[in-house]
Design a protein around this motif. Structure first.
Motif, mmCIF file in Angstrom:
data_model
loop_
_atom_site.group_PDB
_atom_site.id
_atom_site.type_symbol
_atom_site.label_atom_id
_atom_site.label_comp_id
_atom_site.label_asym_id
_atom_site.label_seq_id
_atom_site.Cartn_x
_atom_site.Cartn_y
_atom_site.Cartn_z
ATOM 1 N N LEU A 169 -0.754 8.330 3.233
ATOM 2 C CA LEU A 169 -1.649 8.033 2.117
ATOM 3 C C LEU A 169 -2.510 9.252 1.795
ATOM 4 O O LEU A 169 -2.756 10.092 2.671
ATOM 5 C CB LEU A 169 -2.518 6.825 2.454
ATOM 6 N N PRO A 170 -3.000 9.373 0.562
ATOM 7 C CA PRO A 170 -3.706 10.599 0.162
ATOM 8 C C PRO A 170 -5.093 10.780 0.776
ATOM 9 O O PRO A 170 -5.575 11.903 0.839
ATOM 10 C CB PRO A 170 -3.806 10.459 -1.365
ATOM 11 N N ASP A 171 -5.727 9.703 1.241
ATOM 12 C CA ASP A 171 -7.096 9.839 1.747
ATOM 13 C C ASP A 171 -7.224 9.571 3.243
ATOM 14 O O ASP A 171 -7.856 10.316 3.970
ATOM 15 C CB ASP A 171 -8.048 8.916 0.973
ATOM 16 N N VAL B 182 0.853 -1.190 0.000
ATOM 17 C CA VAL B 182 0.000 0.000 0.000
ATOM 18 C C VAL B 182 0.885 1.235 0.000
ATOM 19 O O VAL B 182 1.559 1.531 0.992
ATOM 20 C CB VAL B 182 -0.934 0.023 1.234
ATOM 21 N N ASP B 183 0.912 1.957 -1.116
ATOM 22 C CA ASP B 183 1.735 3.163 -1.223
ATOM 23 C C ASP B 183 1.234 3.971 -2.415
ATOM 24 O O ASP B 183 0.763 3.397 -3.401
ATOM 25 C CB ASP B 183 3.214 2.805 -1.404
ATOM 26 N N ASP B 184 1.327 5.305 -2.315
ATOM 27 C CA ASP B 184 0.856 6.147 -3.422
ATOM 28 C C ASP B 184 1.991 6.598 -4.333
ATOM 29 O O ASP B 184 1.792 7.444 -5.205
ATOM 30 C CB ASP B 184 0.087 7.366 -2.879
ATOM 31 N N ASP C 16 -5.050 8.423 6.873
ATOM 32 C CA ASP C 16 -3.734 8.206 7.467
ATOM 33 C C ASP C 16 -3.509 6.711 7.678
ATOM 34 O O ASP C 16 -4.431 5.966 8.009
ATOM 35 C CB ASP C 16 -3.625 8.932 8.813
ATOM 36 N N HIS D 164 -3.331 1.968 -3.794
ATOM 37 C CA HIS D 164 -2.697 3.288 -3.840
ATOM 38 C C HIS D 164 -3.203 4.236 -2.759
ATOM 39 O O HIS D 164 -2.680 5.329 -2.597
ATOM 40 C CB HIS D 164 -2.918 3.933 -5.210
ATOM 41 N N ASP D 165 -4.259 3.855 -2.030
ATOM 42 C CA ASP D 165 -4.740 4.706 -0.940
ATOM 43 C C ASP D 165 -5.351 3.840 0.157
ATOM 44 O O ASP D 165 -5.440 2.611 0.030
ATOM 45 C CB ASP D 165 -5.736 5.758 -1.436
ATOM 46 N N GLY D 166 -5.789 4.499 1.236
ATOM 47 C CA GLY D 166 -6.280 3.763 2.386
ATOM 48 C C GLY D 166 -7.555 2.995 2.133
ATOM 49 O O GLY D 166 -7.707 1.845 2.571
#
Length: 227
Positions: A55-57, A7-9, A59, A32-34
């Motif tokens: 993560l973009p959305d 899991v990583d953006d 934490d 790519h996000d939570g």
């Protein structure tokens, strides 16, 4: 085949991890996000999760907390956050390990193997017994703990620490031994891991965590289990 959820953006990092893990025989799933991570964890049931905190959305700590509501899958945090507060928060949320970016691939792979090994280790022989205390019961053969008639949800790392103490009940187990056997020989100075995890164990097991009767700290030396 061991299934890894990454899991990583950062697309380049995800690609690098996918190539390296696949080359070593792992099945790799990515998110790519939570939100995607939570869905993937539930749908694919990975054997281990490698998770970025930024993560973009959502934490990463919230993702850990969400997964820990139903799963004990090993979670390795992979983050650029280097502060001890972030590390402790992630471990307290239920992460099993914390790797700081930038990282060496060999080190990450070693930690990944250790996390999977802790989660899949079976017990036998003299460990096939049930240990009762006034507050809870430890079943070493089934790798379960029950308190007030209900199964207690432990992460693989929490179980690894408790099992080691129970197998040596009544005897002091040093900090170095605990760190070496549960995390690996390169972790013998990471004593803050022990403080975090034993605090979690006491909250889950001890009737009065501030005054533990069963998981005992020997200051500066190690820990001891008393039934």
């Amino acid at each position: 085949m061991t299934k890894v959820l990454v899991v990583d953006d950062e697309p380049q990092l995800v690609r690098t991890l996918r190539i390296n893990l696949t080359a070593r025989g792992y099945e790799v799933i990515t998110a790519h996000d939570g939100a995607a991570a939570l869905r993937a964890a539930a749908d694919t049931k990975p054997d281990v999760i490698v998770l970025d905190l930024g993560l973009p959305d959502i934490d990463g700590a919230e993702v850990i907390d969400g997964i820990r509501g139903w799963s004990t899958v090993p979670i390795i945090v992979l983050s650029a956050r280097v502060g001890s507060t972030d590390k402790v928060a992630a471990l307290d949320a239920g992460a099993d390990d914390y790797v700081t970016k930038p990282f060496g691939m060999d080190e990450l792979l070693a930690r990944l193997r250790a996390a999977v090994r802790r989660a899949t280790t079976t017990t036998g022989g003299e460990e096939e017994q049930v240990v009762d205390t006034a507050a809870f019961t430890v079943d070493l053969a089934a790798k379960k703990v029950r308190r007030d008639g209900t199964d207690v949800h432990l992460t693989p790392t929490e179980w690894g620490l408790l099992e080691l103490l129970v197998r040596n009940r009544g005897r002091l187990v040093s900090q170095k031994q605990l760190l070496a056997e549960v995390w690996g020989p390169n972790y013998q100075t990471e004593t803050h891991y022990l403080r975090v995890y034993f605090a979690q164990l006491r909250r889950k097991l001890e009737p009065d965590p501030a005054h533990p009767r069963h998981v005992i700290t020997e200051p500066g030396l190690g820990y001891r289990f008393e039934s």
